[in-house]
Design a protein around this motif. Structure first.
Motif, PDB file in Angstrom:
ATOM      1  N   ASP A   1       0.869  -1.171   0.000  1.00 56.69           N
ATOM      2  CA  ASP A   1       0.000   0.000   0.000  1.00 56.69           C
ATOM      3  C   ASP A   1       0.916   1.234   0.000  1.00 56.69           C
ATOM      4  OD1 ASP A   1      -2.226   1.608   0.229  1.00 56.69           O
ATOM      5  OD2 ASP A   1      -2.471   1.324   2.384  1.00 56.69           O
TER       6      ASP A   1
ATOM      7  N   TYR B   1      -0.258   4.604   1.246  1.00 48.38           N
ATOM      8  CA  TYR B   1      -0.592   5.555   2.306  1.00 48.38           C
ATOM      9  C   TYR B   1      -0.792   4.767   3.592  1.00 48.38           C
ATOM     10  CZ  TYR B   1      -3.295   9.229   4.613  1.00 48.38           C
ATOM     11  OH  TYR B   1      -3.758  10.170   5.489  1.00 48.38           O
TER      12      TYR B   1
ATOM     13  N   GLY C   1      -5.823   3.364  -2.730  1.00 46.75           N
ATOM     14  CA  GLY C   1      -7.184   3.864  -2.943  1.00 46.75           C
ATOM     15  C   GLY C   1      -7.186   5.381  -2.949  1.00 46.75           C
ATOM     16  N   GLY C   2      -6.001   5.988  -3.008  1.00 51.74           N
ATOM     17  CA  GLY C   2      -5.911   7.455  -3.005  1.00 51.74           C
ATOM     18  C   GLY C   2      -5.443   7.936  -1.645  1.00 51.74           C
ATOM     19  N   SER C   3      -5.114   9.219  -1.596  1.00 57.17           N
ATOM     20  CA  SER C   3      -4.667   9.804  -0.336  1.00 57.17           C
ATOM     21  C   SER C   3      -5.282  11.185  -0.220  1.00 57.17           C
ATOM     22  CB  SER C   3      -3.136   9.907  -0.363  1.00 57.17           C
ATOM     23  OG  SER C   3      -2.719  11.110   0.223  1.00 57.17           O
ATOM     24  N   PRO C   4      -5.580  11.620   1.031  1.00 58.18           N
ATOM     25  CA  PRO C   4      -6.155  12.962   1.151  1.00 58.18           C
ATOM     26  C   PRO C   4      -5.146  14.053   0.824  1.00 58.18           C
ATOM     27  CG  PRO C   4      -6.004  11.873   3.294  1.00 58.18           C
ATOM     28  CD  PRO C   4      -5.465  10.914   2.291  1.00 58.18           C
ATOM     29  N   HIS C   5      -3.868  13.689   0.737  1.00 55.27           N
ATOM     30  CA  HIS C   5      -2.849  14.722   0.583  1.00 55.27           C
ATOM     31  C   HIS C   5      -2.245  14.820  -0.807  1.00 55.27           C
ATOM     32  CE1 HIS C   5      -3.147  14.791   4.858  1.00 55.27           C
ATOM     33  NE2 HIS C   5      -2.800  13.520   4.921  1.00 55.27           N
ATOM     34  N   MET C   6      -2.410  13.785  -1.615  1.00 56.78           N
ATOM     35  CA  MET C   6      -1.653  13.756  -2.859  1.00 56.78           C
ATOM     36  C   MET C   6      -2.482  13.225  -4.016  1.00 56.78           C
ATOM     37  SD  MET C   6       2.040  12.078  -2.982  1.00 56.78           S
ATOM     38  CE  MET C   6       3.391  12.744  -3.827  1.00 56.78           C
ATOM     39  N   ASN C   7      -2.255  13.756  -5.172  1.00 51.97           N
ATOM     40  CA  ASN C   7      -2.890  13.313  -6.392  1.00 51.97           C
ATOM     41  C   ASN C   7      -2.451  11.877  -6.703  1.00 51.97           C
ATOM     42  OD1 ASN C   7      -2.611  12.814  -9.294  1.00 51.97           O
ATOM     43  ND2 ASN C   7      -3.453  14.869  -9.495  1.00 51.97           N
ATOM     44  N   MET C   8      -3.417  11.014  -7.050  1.00 54.49           N
ATOM     45  CA  MET C   8      -3.101   9.590  -7.230  1.00 54.49           C
ATOM     46  C   MET C   8      -2.132   9.361  -8.397  1.00 54.49           C
ATOM     47  SD  MET C   8      -5.197   6.510  -6.166  1.00 54.49           S
ATOM     48  CE  MET C   8      -6.552   6.008  -7.149  1.00 54.49           C
ATOM     49  N   SER C   9      -2.323  10.118  -9.488  1.00 50.83           N
ATOM     50  CA  SER C   9      -1.404   9.971 -10.627  1.00 50.83           C
ATOM     51  C   SER C   9       0.017  10.295 -10.205  1.00 50.83           C
ATOM     52  CB  SER C   9      -1.791  10.934 -11.741  1.00 50.83           C
ATOM     53  OG  SER C   9      -2.802  10.380 -12.500  1.00 50.83           O
TER      54      SER C   9
ATOM     55  N   PHE D   1       1.463   7.582  -7.958  1.00 49.60           N
ATOM     56  CA  PHE D   1       1.921   6.398  -8.686  1.00 49.60           C
ATOM     57  C   PHE D   1       3.205   6.697  -9.465  1.00 49.60           C
ATOM     58  CE2 PHE D   1      -2.401   3.979  -8.916  1.00 49.60           C
ATOM     59  CZ  PHE D   1      -2.201   3.577  -7.604  1.00 49.60           C
TER      60      PHE D   1
ATOM     61  N   PRO E   1      -4.780   0.897  -8.959  1.00 52.50           N
ATOM     62  CA  PRO E   1      -5.664   1.599  -8.028  1.00 52.50           C
ATOM     63  C   PRO E   1      -6.681   0.645  -7.393  1.00 52.50           C
ATOM     64  CG  PRO E   1      -6.128   2.253 -10.317  1.00 52.50           C
ATOM     65  CD  PRO E   1      -5.093   1.174 -10.363  1.00 52.50           C
ATOM     66  N   LYS E   2      -7.005   0.887  -6.122  1.00 50.84           N
ATOM     67  CA  LYS E   2      -8.042   0.102  -5.438  1.00 50.84           C
ATOM     68  C   LYS E   2      -9.376   0.798  -5.658  1.00 50.84           C
ATOM     69  CE  LYS E   2      -5.207  -0.910  -1.363  1.00 50.84           C
ATOM     70  NZ  LYS E   2      -5.097  -0.573   0.067  1.00 50.84           N
TER      71      LYS E   2
ATOM     72  N   ARG F   1      -9.833  17.738  -0.236  1.00 46.54           N
ATOM     73  CA  ARG F   1      -9.044  16.897   0.673  1.00 46.54           C
ATOM     74  C   ARG F   1      -9.938  15.901   1.399  1.00 46.54           C
ATOM     75  NH1 ARG F   1      -5.967  21.336   1.621  1.00 46.54           N
ATOM     76  NH2 ARG F   1      -7.168  21.961   3.431  1.00 46.54           N
TER      77      ARG F   1
ATOM     78  N   GLY G   1     -11.039  13.239  -1.006  1.00 46.35           N
ATOM     79  CA  GLY G   1      -9.923  12.325  -1.251  1.00 46.35           C
ATOM     80  C   GLY G   1      -9.746  11.348  -0.102  1.00 46.35           C
ATOM     81  N   GLY G   2      -9.879  11.873   1.126  1.00 41.77           N
ATOM     82  CA  GLY G   2      -9.731  11.032   2.316  1.00 41.77           C
ATOM     83  C   GLY G   2     -10.831   9.996   2.399  1.00 41.77           C
TER      84      GLY G   2
ATOM     85  N   HIS H   1     -10.338   7.326  -0.222  1.00 43.82           N
ATOM     86  CA  HIS H   1      -9.261   6.396   0.120  1.00 43.82           C
ATOM     87  C   HIS H   1      -9.776   5.272   1.019  1.00 43.82           C
ATOM     88  CE1 HIS H   1      -6.229   5.175   3.159  1.00 43.82           C
ATOM     89  NE2 HIS H   1      -5.564   4.857   2.077  1.00 43.82           N
TER      90      HIS H   1
ATOM     91  N   ASN I   1     -12.458   3.147  -0.777  1.00 45.61           N
ATOM     92  CA  ASN I   1     -11.882   2.259  -1.796  1.00 45.61           C
ATOM     93  C   ASN I   1     -11.284   1.005  -1.180  1.00 45.61           C
ATOM     94  OD1 ASN I   1     -12.487   3.442  -4.183  1.00 45.61           O
ATOM     95  ND2 ASN I   1     -10.674   4.726  -4.253  1.00 45.61           N
TER      96      ASN I   1
ATOM     97  N   ARG J   1      -9.135  15.536  -7.705  1.00 47.02           N
ATOM     98  CA  ARG J   1      -8.021  15.532  -8.668  1.00 47.02           C
ATOM     99  C   ARG J   1      -7.034  14.400  -8.408  1.00 47.02           C
ATOM    100  NH1 ARG J   1      -6.632  21.390  -7.228  1.00 47.02           N
ATOM    101  NH2 ARG J   1      -8.705  21.763  -6.460  1.00 47.02           N
ATOM    102  N   GLN J   2      -7.563  13.241  -8.011  1.00 45.20           N
ATOM    103  CA  GLN J   2      -6.652  12.148  -7.701  1.00 45.20           C
ATOM    104  C   GLN J   2      -6.734  11.014  -8.700  1.00 45.20           C
ATOM    105  OE1 GLN J   2      -6.155  10.772  -3.899  1.00 45.20           O
ATOM    106  NE2 GLN J   2      -6.755  12.639  -2.878  1.00 45.20           N
ATOM    107  N   HIS J   3      -7.568  11.175  -9.705  1.00 41.10           N
ATOM    108  CA  HIS J   3      -7.749  10.094 -10.656  1.00 41.10           C
ATOM    109  C   HIS J   3      -6.456   9.786 -11.402  1.00 41.10           C
ATOM    110  CE1 HIS J   3     -10.651   7.584 -12.574  1.00 41.10           C
ATOM    111  NE2 HIS J   3     -11.527   8.075 -11.725  1.00 41.10           N
ATOM    112  N   VAL J   4      -6.258   8.505 -11.698  1.00 43.77           N
ATOM    113  CA  VAL J   4      -5.086   8.128 -12.492  1.00 43.77           C
ATOM    114  C   VAL J   4      -5.428   8.439 -13.951  1.00 43.77           C
ATOM    115  CG1 VAL J   4      -3.543   6.262 -13.157  1.00 43.77           C
ATOM    116  CG2 VAL J   4      -4.547   6.295 -10.880  1.00 43.77           C
TER     117      VAL J   4
END
Lengths: 125, 395
Positions: free
Chosen positions: A52, A54, A81-89, A92, A105-106, B158, B161-162, B165, B168, B217-220
């Motif tokens: 994982d 995060y 599954g993403g993070s509240p602090h950072m863009n997933m792209s 990765f 991605p989850k 934020r 996004g949280g 996460h 997911n 804005r977290q999409h791959v």
């Protein structure tokens, strides 16, 4: 039998991934944070580490870096599954810069996951 | 001393007349006795039209109602709450009042005005008149709103996004166990069908979190240089089906449009979601216009528009002739789960998704809407310069 180490702080997710991998015929061990994972890897090498990104205690990126230092040929698959602090792209991309071989991605479909695992394990052998 | 009185009076009048603060004075009968030059400029109404009348309300409102000065003259604060967006007792002048708010079409512009009204007493303490000053706080208010809006959207992003996460992780567990259980269950049996329903529900939830991730804005994504005209042309058939036959679509696509760098699926998502939004605003049918253009955004424009940065952009305009939205609604439309539609008629994530996608691609959105007239969304995406330069070289 190929060996896989799963590192994820989400207990249920960790347990589920291990079950899928055992059913698929892999020898699986699991850790619930990065520090524990790196420690387990030092004790016994695996063909693939699934981690994982995060996590509390030790973040995924730091874990990848330490694993890579331990073994330059180890295959690493990151999942998030993403993070509240950072863009997933970006997350990765950074994971790949730190040494991850692939990212997923989850949540994912089981077929896709197993396919990815198989490809990584086979590319390492 | 007595000889100086006319001089003093003239001087006092000149003080008010030449003050840079828009000022008017009402006598105890609520009649305008001063309407200075700055007030003429701000309101667009000449002093000659106002002096001697009680028409001061005409400068600000479309119906007769008391101005702040009238309220001070009445020595009460009754009705202030209904009359002004914000008000308070003056901190500078005893018995004075302060109020502020947005005013439509004040000398050709929507303005945010700060009013201050203070009573003028005679020696016996009776109110002789009231002096009211008006300050144009439009620019400052817009900047404040712009800042507040970005801070709010960032925090919601934020949070989203949280939530996505954690959600997911749990969805992955639900989907994983359901898929494994399904594999070990005889196909077509009751349990197999039930597991199938669990998987479908989890997949639907995965789509919702996917939209939440788009918002935050977290999409791959895999951005590539694309021509928005081509995206629109490829979607023409689907758009016609989506909006139905009661909505007439008109396309106005600029020739030789420059490229933008965006994930093609995200570009489709913007176009489809805006069309769906337009359809929802036109339940009885109407007109939908899609247009593209090349636009240069300057510093002045950026002051007015939240999130805008100067530069060259491709502008995608989606205009409907639907029900339109109020100013209050407009401030919330990009928040996740905000919807004006009936329950079960939309997730409230469509516009939030567009907002996230556009911000992820370093663009911004301008929305103009009028109740009963319709809404125009203008999506600005930065021109992909590397290609733009090559095209210029070729020409």
């Amino acid at each position: 039998m190929k060996k896989i180490l799963v590192i994820d702080d989400d207990l249920q997710f960790n347990k589920m991934v291990c079950m899928i991998l055992v059913d698929a015929g892999y020898e699986v061990r699991s850790a619930y944070d990065g520090s524990e994972g790196v420690k387990m890897f030092r004790q016994e090498r695996s063909d693939l580490v699934i981690t994982d990104l995060y996590m509390p205690e030790k973040e995924g990126l730091e874990t990848i870096m330490e694993l890579r230092q331990e073994d330059s040929r180890i295959k690493i698959l990151v999942m998030s599954g993403g993070s509240p602090h950072m863009n997933m792209s970006e997350m990765f991309n950074m994971a790949e810069l730190f040494g991850a071989d692939a990212a997923l991605p989850k949540p994912f479909a089981m077929g896709v996951f197993l396919q990815r695992v198989k490809a990584l394990v086979e590319s390492g052998s | 001393m007595e000889n100086d009185l006319p001089k003093q009076k003239t001087f006092t009048e000149k003080l008010i007349e030449n003050s840079a603060a828009a000022t008017f004075v009402l006598d105890s009968e609520h009649k305008v006795i001063f309407w200075n030059r700055a007030c003429e400029t701000l309101t667009g109404i000449a002093a000659a039209e106002m002096i001697g009348t009680s028409n001061q309300w005409r400068a600000f409102y479309d119906h007769e109602r008391p101005c702040l000065g009238d309220i001070v003259l009445n020595a009460g604060e009754e009705g202030l709450q209904e009359l002004y967006e914000s008000y308070a007792k003056s901190t500078l002048i005893p018995d004075g009042l302060h109020a502020e708010g947005w005013y439509k079409n004040l000398n050709g512009r929507d303005r945010y005005i700060l009013f201050d009204a203070a009573p003028i007493y005679d020696e016996s303490g009776n109110i002789l008149a009231v002096i009211e000053t008006l300050n144009d706080g439009t620019e400052q208010k817009r900047l404040e709103e712009k800042l507040r809006q970005s801070v709010k959207m960032e925090s919601i992003g934020r949070l989203a996004g949280g939530v996505a996460h954690d959600f997911n992780n749990k969805l992955a567990v639900i989907l994983g166990y359901a898929e494994v259980s399904k594999m070990h269950t005889p196909e077509g049996g009751k349990l197999w069908l039930n597991l199938n329903e669990i998987i479908k529900a989890a997949e639907h939830s995965r789509d919702v979190t996917s939209q939440l991730l788009s918002f935050s804005r977290q999409h791959v994504i895999s951005p590539k240089p694309i021509n928005l005209n081509s995206s629109i042309q490829d979607l023409q058939k689907s758009l016609a089906q989506l909006v139905g036959e009661d909505v007439r679509i008109n396309y106005n696509l600029t020739d030789n449009l420059l490229l933008v760098k965006i994930d093609a699926a995200q570009a489709d998502n913007i176009i489809i979601n805006l069309a769906l939004n337009a359809k929802a605003a036109m339940p009885e049918g109407g007109k939908l216009q899609l247009a593209t253009a090349i636009k240069t955004v300057d510093d002045e424009y950026c002051l007015q528009q939240a999130d805008a940065l100067p530069g060259s952009y491709i502008q995608l305009t989606v205009r409907d002739s639907g029900s339109g939205m109020s100013r209050e609604t407009l401030t919330h439309i990009f928040e996740p789960f905000f919807t004006t539609r009936d329950v079960n008629k939309g997730t409230g994530l469509g516009l939030a998704t567009i907002y996230g996608i556009v911000r992820q691609n370093k663009g911004f959105i301008e929305v103009v809407s009028e109740v009963g007239i319709g809404t125009t969304f203008k999506v600005y995406l930065p021109v992909f310069h590397e290609i733009a330069e090559k095209v210029t070289e070729l020409i």
